[in-house]
Motif scaffolding. Structure first.
Motif, PDB file in Angstrom:
ATOM      1  N   LYS A  89      21.794-115.218  38.430  1.00 51.03           N
ATOM      2  CA  LYS A  89      21.002-113.989  38.648  1.00 51.03           C
ATOM      3  C   LYS A  89      20.689-113.172  37.397  1.00 51.03           C
ATOM      4  CE  LYS A  89      24.629-110.757  39.101  1.00 51.03           C
ATOM      5  NZ  LYS A  89      24.836-109.394  39.379  1.00 51.03           N
ATOM      6  N   SER A 129      15.056-111.025  45.890  1.00 50.43           N
ATOM      7  CA  SER A 129      15.077-110.033  44.823  1.00 50.43           C
ATOM      8  C   SER A 129      13.722-109.342  44.671  1.00 50.43           C
ATOM      9  CB  SER A 129      15.421-110.756  43.519  1.00 50.43           C
ATOM     10  OG  SER A 129      15.166-109.925  42.428  1.00 50.43           O
ATOM     11  N   ASN A 151       9.725-113.890  35.228  1.00 52.21           N
ATOM     12  CA  ASN A 151      10.790-114.653  34.550  1.00 52.21           C
ATOM     13  C   ASN A 151      11.280-115.752  35.505  1.00 52.21           C
ATOM     14  OD1 ASN A 151      13.128-113.516  36.167  1.00 52.21           O
ATOM     15  ND2 ASN A 151      12.243-111.636  35.330  1.00 52.21           N
ATOM     16  N   TYR A 181      16.463-107.443  47.379  1.00 49.86           N
ATOM     17  CA  TYR A 181      17.241-106.331  46.823  1.00 49.86           C
ATOM     18  C   TYR A 181      16.509-105.741  45.637  1.00 49.86           C
ATOM     19  CZ  TYR A 181      20.946-109.412  48.648  1.00 49.86           C
ATOM     20  OH  TYR A 181      21.705-110.267  49.395  1.00 49.86           O
ATOM     21  N   PHE A 182      16.597-104.429  45.524  1.00 52.58           N
ATOM     22  CA  PHE A 182      16.177-103.790  44.280  1.00 52.58           C
ATOM     23  C   PHE A 182      17.394-103.872  43.341  1.00 52.58           C
ATOM     24  CE2 PHE A 182      11.733-102.568  44.540  1.00 52.58           C
ATOM     25  CZ  PHE A 182      11.466-103.198  45.741  1.00 52.58           C
ATOM     26  N   ASP A 202      25.140-108.765  31.835  1.00 52.02           N
ATOM     27  CA  ASP A 202      23.689-108.685  31.658  1.00 52.02           C
ATOM     28  C   ASP A 202      23.143-107.427  32.306  1.00 52.02           C
ATOM     29  OD1 ASP A 202      22.599-111.216  30.429  1.00 52.02           O
ATOM     30  OD2 ASP A 202      23.990-112.024  31.904  1.00 52.02           O
ATOM     31  N   LEU A 204      22.988-103.513  33.849  1.00 44.66           N
ATOM     32  CA  LEU A 204      23.228-102.199  33.251  1.00 44.66           C
ATOM     33  C   LEU A 204      24.572-101.582  33.662  1.00 44.66           C
ATOM     34  CD1 LEU A 204      22.189 -99.796  31.612  1.00 44.66           C
ATOM     35  CD2 LEU A 204      20.983 -99.017  33.677  1.00 44.66           C
ATOM     36  N   VAL A 221      19.946 -99.895  24.898  1.00 46.30           N
ATOM     37  CA  VAL A 221      18.894 -99.615  25.880  1.00 46.30           C
ATOM     38  C   VAL A 221      17.698-100.494  25.523  1.00 46.30           C
ATOM     39  CG1 VAL A 221      17.323 -97.849  26.772  1.00 46.30           C
ATOM     40  CG2 VAL A 221      19.701 -97.245  26.213  1.00 46.30           C
ATOM     41  N   PHE A 222      17.282-101.314  26.496  1.00 44.60           N
ATOM     42  CA  PHE A 222      16.212-102.277  26.221  1.00 44.60           C
ATOM     43  C   PHE A 222      14.838-101.619  26.322  1.00 44.60           C
ATOM     44  CE2 PHE A 222      19.393-105.520  28.009  1.00 44.60           C
ATOM     45  CZ  PHE A 222      19.904-105.787  26.749  1.00 44.60           C
ATOM     46  N   ALA A 233      12.981 -97.953  31.179  1.00 35.45           N
ATOM     47  CA  ALA A 233      12.486 -98.572  32.415  1.00 35.45           C
ATOM     48  C   ALA A 233      13.106 -97.955  33.664  1.00 35.45           C
ATOM     49  CB  ALA A 233      12.777-100.070  32.377  1.00 35.45           C
ATOM     50  N   TYR A 237      18.283 -97.996  42.165  1.00 37.15           N
ATOM     51  CA  TYR A 237      19.688 -98.408  42.260  1.00 37.15           C
ATOM     52  C   TYR A 237      20.214 -98.120  43.656  1.00 37.15           C
ATOM     53  CZ  TYR A 237      19.209 -98.992  37.285  1.00 37.15           C
ATOM     54  OH  TYR A 237      18.772 -99.428  36.064  1.00 37.15           O
ATOM     55  N   ARG A 296      13.619-106.122  26.667  1.00 39.12           N
ATOM     56  CA  ARG A 296      14.193-107.431  27.001  1.00 39.12           C
ATOM     57  C   ARG A 296      13.065-108.305  27.569  1.00 39.12           C
ATOM     58  NH1 ARG A 296      19.117-107.455  31.300  1.00 39.12           N
ATOM     59  NH2 ARG A 296      17.530-106.493  32.594  1.00 39.12           N
ATOM     60  N   VAL A 300      10.272-105.436  33.388  1.00 38.28           N
ATOM     61  CA  VAL A 300       9.066-104.682  33.731  1.00 38.28           C
ATOM     62  C   VAL A 300       9.376-103.186  33.678  1.00 38.28           C
ATOM     63  CG1 VAL A 300       8.197-106.554  35.188  1.00 38.28           C
ATOM     64  CG2 VAL A 300       9.520-104.707  36.238  1.00 38.28           C
ATOM     65  N   LEU A 303      10.324-100.617  39.015  1.00 39.98           N
ATOM     66  CA  LEU A 303      10.478-101.306  40.312  1.00 39.98           C
ATOM     67  C   LEU A 303      11.189-100.357  41.263  1.00 39.98           C
ATOM     68  CD1 LEU A 303      11.653-104.970  39.577  1.00 39.98           C
ATOM     69  CD2 LEU A 303       9.637-104.304  40.883  1.00 39.98           C
TER      70      LEU A 303
HETATM   71  C1  UD1 Z   1      17.292-107.898  37.666  1.00 44.16           C
HETATM   72  C2  UD1 Z   1      16.250-108.204  38.668  1.00 44.16           C
HETATM   73  C3  UD1 Z   1      16.790-107.863  40.027  1.00 44.16           C
HETATM   74  C4  UD1 Z   1      18.091-108.594  40.270  1.00 44.16           C
HETATM   75  C5  UD1 Z   1      19.081-108.282  39.190  1.00 44.16           C
HETATM   76  C6  UD1 Z   1      20.287-109.168  39.374  1.00 44.16           C
HETATM   77  C7  UD1 Z   1      14.070-107.900  37.552  1.00 44.16           C
HETATM   78  C8  UD1 Z   1      12.990-106.966  37.221  1.00 44.16           C
HETATM   79  N1  UD1 Z   1      15.055-107.404  38.339  1.00 44.16           N
HETATM   80  O1  UD1 Z   1      17.428-106.521  37.705  1.00 44.16           O
HETATM   81  O2  UD1 Z   1      15.864-108.221  41.013  1.00 44.16           O
HETATM   82  O3  UD1 Z   1      18.630-108.256  41.519  1.00 44.16           O
HETATM   83  O4  UD1 Z   1      18.505-108.557  37.921  1.00 44.16           O
HETATM   84  O5  UD1 Z   1      21.026-109.271  38.249  1.00 44.16           O
HETATM   85  O6  UD1 Z   1      14.020-109.028  37.168  1.00 44.16           O
HETATM   86  N2  UD1 Z   1      19.310-102.495  30.654  1.00 44.16           N
HETATM   87  C9  UD1 Z   1      19.539-101.979  29.392  1.00 44.16           C
HETATM   88  N3  UD1 Z   1      20.624-102.436  28.691  1.00 44.16           N
HETATM   89  C10 UD1 Z   1      21.490-103.358  29.196  1.00 44.16           C
HETATM   90  C11 UD1 Z   1      21.250-103.875  30.504  1.00 44.16           C
HETATM   91  C12 UD1 Z   1      20.143-103.431  31.187  1.00 44.16           C
HETATM   92  O7  UD1 Z   1      18.791-101.138  28.907  1.00 44.16           O
HETATM   93  O8  UD1 Z   1      22.448-103.750  28.497  1.00 44.16           O
HETATM   94  C13 UD1 Z   1      18.148-102.007  31.406  1.00 44.16           C
HETATM   95  C14 UD1 Z   1      17.162-103.106  31.774  1.00 44.16           C
HETATM   96  O9  UD1 Z   1      16.210-103.299  30.775  1.00 44.16           O
HETATM   97  C15 UD1 Z   1      16.582-102.550  33.068  1.00 44.16           C
HETATM   98  C16 UD1 Z   1      17.721-101.743  33.680  1.00 44.16           C
HETATM   99  O10 UD1 Z   1      18.636-101.486  32.620  1.00 44.16           O
HETATM  100  O11 UD1 Z   1      15.537-101.671  32.793  1.00 44.16           O
HETATM  101  C17 UD1 Z   1      18.458-102.506  34.757  1.00 44.16           C
HETATM  102  O12 UD1 Z   1      18.778-103.788  34.259  1.00 44.16           O
HETATM  103  P1  UD1 Z   1      19.679-104.818  35.059  1.00 44.16           P
HETATM  104  O13 UD1 Z   1      20.882-104.140  35.568  1.00 44.16           O
HETATM  105  O14 UD1 Z   1      19.848-106.027  34.213  1.00 44.16           O
HETATM  106  O15 UD1 Z   1      18.826-105.181  36.323  1.00 44.16           O
HETATM  107  P2  UD1 Z   1      17.294-105.658  36.418  1.00 44.16           P
HETATM  108  O16 UD1 Z   1      16.895-106.459  35.258  1.00 44.16           O
HETATM  109  O17 UD1 Z   1      16.463-104.494  36.809  1.00 44.16           O
END
Ligand code: UD1
Length: 351
Positions: A89, A129, A151, A181-182, A202, A204, A221-222, A233, A237, A296, A300, A303
């Motif tokens: 995931k 997802s 992706n 899921y969001f 991976d 947040l 922060v990506f 972004a 949550y 990253r 996007v 969402l």
């Molecule tokens: C992604 C999927 C989501 C899935 C989830 C499962 C997308 C758009 N969404 O969520 O459907 O359920 O993975 O793992 O593909 N961020 C940072 N720094 C970090 C980690 C994250 O800035 O170290 C930012 C990301 O860029 C994003 C937000 O935090 O904007 C949330 O990231 P994350 O928790 O990885 O989830 P998504 O990528 O949104």
């Protein structure tokens, strides 16, 4: 048809899977769990049993692509329905390992479907997802939003949805409830279960928690050049406990009608990355250090869910907010500073 009583959970030791196990044990279901522990550990299930005060009926360590092993599980148990979580995931990882993602996520799903069909089991709750919507733009997205995955992870979930829709068209016995899921996050309020990925997180929320406890220096922060209020972004949550309640309610509705039904699971409210950093800092009582890095790949700008369909259909509405998510994630991190494996190591050292 009656509601299912014996449920097979694939990926039941994972983050959402383990919380669903507690919820279903609490509500009297008999559970069969299969997991290959590729991103989890068996101790998680012991903890789920401790919280629920009941045992999982049977646990099998296997990869669902191993059809012979999976088939033996269906031979041994009379399964009424399946909740299918087992999948990779991580968005970033999926861009680096696309074949692995398609093999596990798509190959795992076809293997499961064939095995279910051979054993006359046609009721499935599928973990999908919001990432399938891709760059759909601003504002809440409903289920009719066209899929535009950006992706391989998102694409793998979208392919699975299409396979499931085809299976339902081909065989009128299937009922598939597909939950998009969001961003599920947070932890069980006991602090015994939470999100504890192997290696560097991976996502947040677990990353923030590990910075807060001092395991990592700072959050990266990506991107801060998105068209949002602070440039970071926006995501929707959703507390993992609200997420798992939706699964339990889904099982109640598997008997309603056959075919495929797709629902968004989200709160309908967006938070920027910096909003989440601020909320987490508030609950842990100290500022979380962060630096701004590049975007990253595959991410996007925004969402956010329109989750009115599931509220209308089943009356499910989340009732926890971002502060609750951060508070519970922080409690889990404090009680398990080195995660599940680290906690077990400490317990063994004490003996
Ligand atoms: C992604 C999927 C989501 C899935 C989830 C499962 C997308 C758009 N969404 O969520 O459907 O359920 O993975 O793992 O593909 N961020 C940072 N720094 C970090 C980690 C994250 O800035 O170290 C930012 C990301 O860029 C994003 C937000 O935090 O904007 C949330 O990231 P994350 O928790 O990885 O989830 P998504 O990528 O949104």
């Amino acid at each position: 048809m009656t509601a299912p009583s014996t449920v097979l959970v694939t990926g039941g030791a994972g983050f959402i899977g383990s919380h669903v196990c507690v919820e279903l044990l609490d509500h009297g279901y008999e559970l069969i769990v299969v997991d290959n522990y590729s991103n989890s550990t068996p101790q998680v299930l012991t903890r789920a049993e401790r919280i629920a005060g009941r045992f999982v009926g049977a646990v099998y360590e296997l990869d669902i692509r191993d059809r012979q092993a999976l088939s033996a599980v269906f031979d041994r148990h009379s399964v009424d329905a399946v909740v299918h979580f087992a999948a990779h995931k991580a968005v970033g990882e999926s861009t680096r390992m696309p074949i692995e993602y398609y093999d596990t996520n798509v190959g795992g799903t076809t293997s499961l479907l064939r095995t279910m069909h051979e054993h006359g089991v046609h009721r499935l709750v599928f973990s999908s997802s919001s990432s399938i919507y891709g760059n759909a733009g601003r504002g809440p997205l409903d289920e009719a939003t066209p899929a535009r995955p950006t992706n391989p992870y998102a694409a793998s979930k979208w392919i699975c949805e299409q396979i499931l829709a085809d299976a339902c068209r081909r065989c009128s016995e299937y009922t598939v409830l597909c939950l998009r899921y969001f961003n599920p996050a947070g932890a069980h309020p006991s602090g015994l279960l939470g999100e504890d990925p192997h290696g560097t997180p991976d996502n947040l929320m677990p990353y923030l928690a590990q910075v807060a406890i001092g395991r990592r220096e700072r959050l990266r922060v990506f991107g801060d050049d998105y068209p949002t209020s602070d440039g970071t972004a926006i995501r929707d949550y959703l507390h993992v406990m609200d997420t798992v309640e939706a699964h339990r309610i889904a099982l109640d509705h598997l008997a309603d009608s056959t075919g495929m039904h797709v629902y968004n699971l989200g709160v309908g409210k967006g938070s920027t990355v910096l909003d989440v950093v601020a909320a987490f800092s508030e609950v842990c009582g100290r500022p979380i250090p962060y630096e701004i890095g590049p975007r990253r790949p595959g991410d996007v700008a925004e969402l956010v869910a329109d989750a009115t369909a599931v509220a209308r259909a089943w009356g499910w509405r989340p009732d926890r907010n971002l502060a609750d998510i951060c508070r519970d994630a922080w409690r889990f991190q404090q009680l398990n500073p080195d995660g599940y494996v680290g906690s077990a190591r400490r317990a063994n050292t004490k003996d």
